[in-house]
Enzyme design. Structure first.
Site, PDB file in Angstrom:
ATOM      1  N   THR A  58       0.514  -0.892  -0.615  1.00 26.75           N
ATOM      2  CA  THR A  58      -0.365  -0.211   0.303  1.00 26.75           C
ATOM      3  C   THR A  58       0.963   0.980  -0.381  1.00 26.75           C
ATOM      4  O   THR A  58       0.455   2.588  -0.748  1.00 26.75           O
ATOM      5  CB  THR A  58      -1.103   0.348   1.393  1.00 26.75           C
ATOM      6  OG1 THR A  58      -1.404  -1.403   1.124  1.00 26.75           O
ATOM      7  CG2 THR A  58      -1.888   1.213   0.700  1.00 26.75           C
ATOM      8  N   ASP A 170      -8.591  -5.174   3.233  1.00 29.85           N
ATOM      9  CA  ASP A 170      -7.631  -5.107   1.670  1.00 29.85           C
ATOM     10  C   ASP A 170      -7.633  -7.101   1.963  1.00 29.85           C
ATOM     11  O   ASP A 170      -6.833  -7.499   0.930  1.00 29.85           O
ATOM     12  CB  ASP A 170      -6.800  -4.583   1.332  1.00 29.85           C
ATOM     13  CG  ASP A 170      -6.712  -4.142  -0.030  1.00 29.85           C
ATOM     14  OD1 ASP A 170      -7.655  -4.300  -0.948  1.00 29.85           O
ATOM     15  OD2 ASP A 170      -5.154  -4.025  -0.289  1.00 29.85           O
TER      16      ASP A 170
END
Lengths: 373, 421
Positions: A58, A170
């Site tokens: 990320t 996620d």
């Protein structure tokens, strides 16, 4: 001097890599890793030498690296600092805090933090593959027992997280890591956060990669809980069998249409309260589509498997099974074959991560493009 | 459970002994007149952090975490080799992020600039005379550049070894007094809050202490005050909480009266079937049977001698704090901090006070009876600000012109690594 340099008189500390907790090995097996190495200038004698890049997190690249002291491999996740004008990214701080407080067989282990050349690295246990990568290879074929084991391990990891009050937010193929011993671990907690069990609070709905995003988020819900992870888990379960993501939408609206095409459109009976969601009027289905789920997946999944997948992919978040309930499903408890870890992965050639799979695909595309010209 | 206190980095790595703290201040000790001045600096820095925190409008918990970060940083660094003001800003900035209530870096920089320039401007003339020119202040001006603070944050996180999870006594206090509902709102985002109930991580205690709002607030304020010392590095937070409760029970008028009643009841020759029931039943002055406070403390199953030690240290802190005055003029300060805390036993009367108050502030109206202090016995923030400048200057001079003729190793980090290698 003071004005151009904050607090410290000497900048040497940024020069060489040094584990952040040299004086104490947190675990017996980690004592080697945690011990400080002889400080030397220059990169060659650093504790970890980078082998290759294995992913894109990320907020930074992930590398495979080798510990010079004990020869063990680790994953180094670099936290981008230079692009952060606001200093240490709050997401990174959250991920560090979360991982430091989690310890489970199905959650990736954060060994330590390290600072080198002005960057902060998170040092993880090394995982040979990720789910996207391992499903795209053809050198090792998974049996139904293997897939059951992978599914169960994923649910066990999620059950632990949710018990700890953490939503991952996620869950997707590239964040589910698998090693050569057939162990599955959840990784990349860059979007995860603590939630309060007793009081539901408002969060951002711009989480979870589109293909794995549950319908309530696509309808604009900002009050949600761990059920969002369970939808993603349902997507992953199907993907284990079909080898590719099931709902591959291109944008939020298309994503919903894709889901409706397979699961049918949500009716008020199936999902009470759907019409109250913020974006419902904007993106509500234009026509009624029946549920084709069982017809489409009968050839892939066993009957009990279909039951579980359907419960994971329940439209109504309140009816979706929890991770603990899912682990009690007949698919795991009664139906044959029993789960078996894919230990045969130890003999598989190469390491399979989404990154490599993507590169491979790009290479092929270039080759075919070149051929047609 | 991996997230509990016992397996946390707080417990395993950041509870240190006195010798370690002494070692950490060894360089600073060269540049102060006596060790007491360092204790005053502890109060001073905590006050500055608290002020900055209030300007940034963060919760008390963030201020507490920032203070712990600050103390941890200075177990590895010296005041004389660093700029504590930018460290304070970085601590507040990191703590706000770590406690899930981030503030913007620009905000931290501008509020720091405002606050620190004022801290320095309150200098009384006699101390200003020690400094040659106005330009000396220029050095201490807080950098307006965000990147300086971001850089400091990097060093800070480094020296904190990325251990950003801090436990605080507030949680124990609220749990012991059965106020977990309030706790949940106050500490959203803290570890383990989402976990169902679960047993307390220490002691046996099922017992709950019923404290009225006044005493509860007093205990909260005492905990606030403990951050003015190094207690948070020396003892586990739940022990500090119990010591705060203990002090409250003794100092607060209502609770002390309850304990005295209980003690008297015990001394009277009553025919008790069991001790405990005799205590609860024999004093019927209140509407309902008063709770067994002594029994509650005993039932906590923690080392009472350690609780007493911590309580002693808190009292010592108040004795010292009594001589620390925020106002530059001794006359006005007398009314603020005129009394030792032992005589402040009436406790706080302010019912609607916010949670960031100290016991001292809470007992302001009682302080008129305070004994007048001699001016030279008193330490002011201005004095300490200048003390810090002098320490820094003297250190820089020593480093560039060492008396031994040998250069002094400045970077302690490097020293340590060399020693290890």
């Amino acid at each position: 001097m003071a004005s151009d340099h904050p607090a410290v008189l000497d900048d040497n500390r940024r020069e060489h890599s040094r584990p952040l907790s040299p004086q104490r090995g947190r675990d017996h097996d980690l004592e080697q890793i945690s011990r400080p190495h002889t400080p030397t200038r220059g990169g060659r004698d650093e504790l970890y030498s980078i082998v290759s890049q294995v992913g894109e997190g990320t907020f930074g690249k992930v590398y495979k690296a080798r510990n010079a002291m004990n020869g063990l491999y680790v994953a180094l996740k670099r936290i981008r600092m230079e692009s952060e004008r606001d200093g240490f990214p709050v997401t990174a701080m959250r991920e560090i805090k979360l991982l430091q407080s989690l310890r489970h067989d199905n959650v990736v282990r954060l060994y330590e933090m390290m600072v080198s050349n002005g960057s902060v690295y998170m040092v993880f246990e090394y995982m040979d593959h990720d789910l996207t990568g391992i499903l795209s290879q053809t050198g090792f074929s998974f049996t139904d027992a293997h897939l059951k084991s992978l599914c169960r391990q994923m649910l066990a990891g999620l059950a632990y997280l949710h018990h700890k009050g953490v939503i991952h937010r996620d869950i997707k193929g590239s964040n589910i890591l698998v090693n050569n011993r057939g162990e599955l671990k959840l990784g990349d907690f860059g979007l995860a956060r603590f939630y309060q069990k007793r009081r539901r609070s408002d969060y951002t709905n711009r989480v979870i990669t589109l293909w794995y995003r549950p319908p309530e988020l696509l309808f604009g819900a900002t009050v949600y809980g761990p059920e969002v992870d369970m939808w993603s888990a349902g997507c992953i379960m199907l993907e284990l069998f079909t080898k590719k993501p099931v709902f591959q939408g291109t944008d939020e609206i298309h994503q919903l249409e894709f889901i409706f095409k397979i699961l049918g459109t949500p009716s008020p009976e199936r999902w009470p309260g759907v019409s109250d969601l913020p974006w419902y009027e904007l993106v509500k289905p234009k026509e009624v589509i029946p549920n084709h789920f069982r017809d489409m997946f009968r050839k892939w999944l066993s009957p009990a498997g279909l039951d579980l997948a359907e419960q994971l992919l329940a439209f109504d978040p309140t009816k979706r099974v929890t991770a603990v309930q899912a682990m009690e499903a007949s698919y795991f408890k009664d139906e044959n074959p029993p789960a078996a870890m894919p230990v045969g992965l130890a003999n598989l050639e190469g390491e399979w991560h989404e990154l490599e799979t993507k590169r491979e695909r790009a290479k092929k595309r270039r080759r075919t493009d070149g051929g047609t010209q | 459970m991996a997230t509990d206190f016992w397996s946390s980095s707080h417990n395993k790595r950041w509870i240190v002994d006195r010798a370690t703290l002494k070692q950490a201040r060894i360089d600073d000790l060269h540049y102060v007149e006596n060790a007491e001045q360092l204790d005053f600096l502890n109060i001073y820095f905590a006050n500055v952090i608290s002020k900055l925190g209030k300007r940034l409008q963060v919760r008390q918990r963030v201020i507490a975490t920032a203070t712990v970060f600050f103390r941890r940083f200075y177990t590895k660094n010296s005041y004389c080799e660093t700029d504590p003001f930018i460290v304070i800003s970085a601590c507040c900035y990191v703590a706000a992020k770590a406690e899930e209530s981030p503030v913007h870096i620009k905000n931290v920089v501008s509020e720091s600039r405002l606050l620190f320039s004022r801290e320095i401007l309150t200098t009384p003339a006699e101390h200003a005379a020690d400094f040659d020119t106005e330009e000396e202040y220029g050095i201490k001006h807080f950098p307006s550049d965000n990147s300086k603070l971001a850089e400091m944050e990097f060093y800070l996180v480094h020296d904190l070894e990325c251990d950003l999870i801090v436990f605080h006594p507030y949680r124990t206090l609220m749990a012991l007094c059965g106020k977990e509902a309030i706790l949940n709102v106050a500490e959203a985002g803290e570890l383990g809050i989402g976990v169902d109930g679960g047993p307390r991580y220490w002691g046996t205690g099922e017992g709950k202490l019923e404290l009225e709002e006044g005493p509860l607030q007093m205990a909260w304020f005492i905990i606030n005050d403990t951050y003015r010392s190094e207690l948070c590095l020396l003892y586990p937070p739940h022990m500090i909480a119990i010591a705060a409760i203990y002090l409250t029970l003794v100092l607060n008028v209502t609770t002390r009266a309850a304990i005295q009643t209980q003690a008297q009841a015990q001394n009277q020759p009553a025919p008790p079937p069991t001790r405990r029931s005799s205590r609860t039943s024999s004093s019927g002055t209140h509407k309902k049977a008063p709770q067994d406070i002594v029994g509650f403390m005993a039932g906590l199953n923690v080392s009472m001698s350690l609780v007493a030690t911590i309580a002693q240290e808190i009292i010592a802190l108040y004795t010292l704090w009594d001589r620390y005055k925020e106002d530059a003029t001794p006359e006005s300060s007398r009314s603020t901090f005129g009394r030792p805390p032992s005589s402040a036993s009436a406790g706080t009367k302010r019912s609607a006070a916010s949670r960031d108050t100290s016991v001292f502030m809470g007992s302001e109206e009682l302080s008129t009876a305070g004994t007048p202090r001699l001016a030279d016995d008193v330490v002011t923030p201005a004095f300490l600000t200048h003390l810090l400048f002098r320490m820094r200057e003297a250190r820089l001079a020593d480093v560039s012109h060492p008396a031994t003729g040998r250069p002094v190793a400045v970077n302690k980090m490097l020293e340590r690594t060399q020693a290890a290698g």
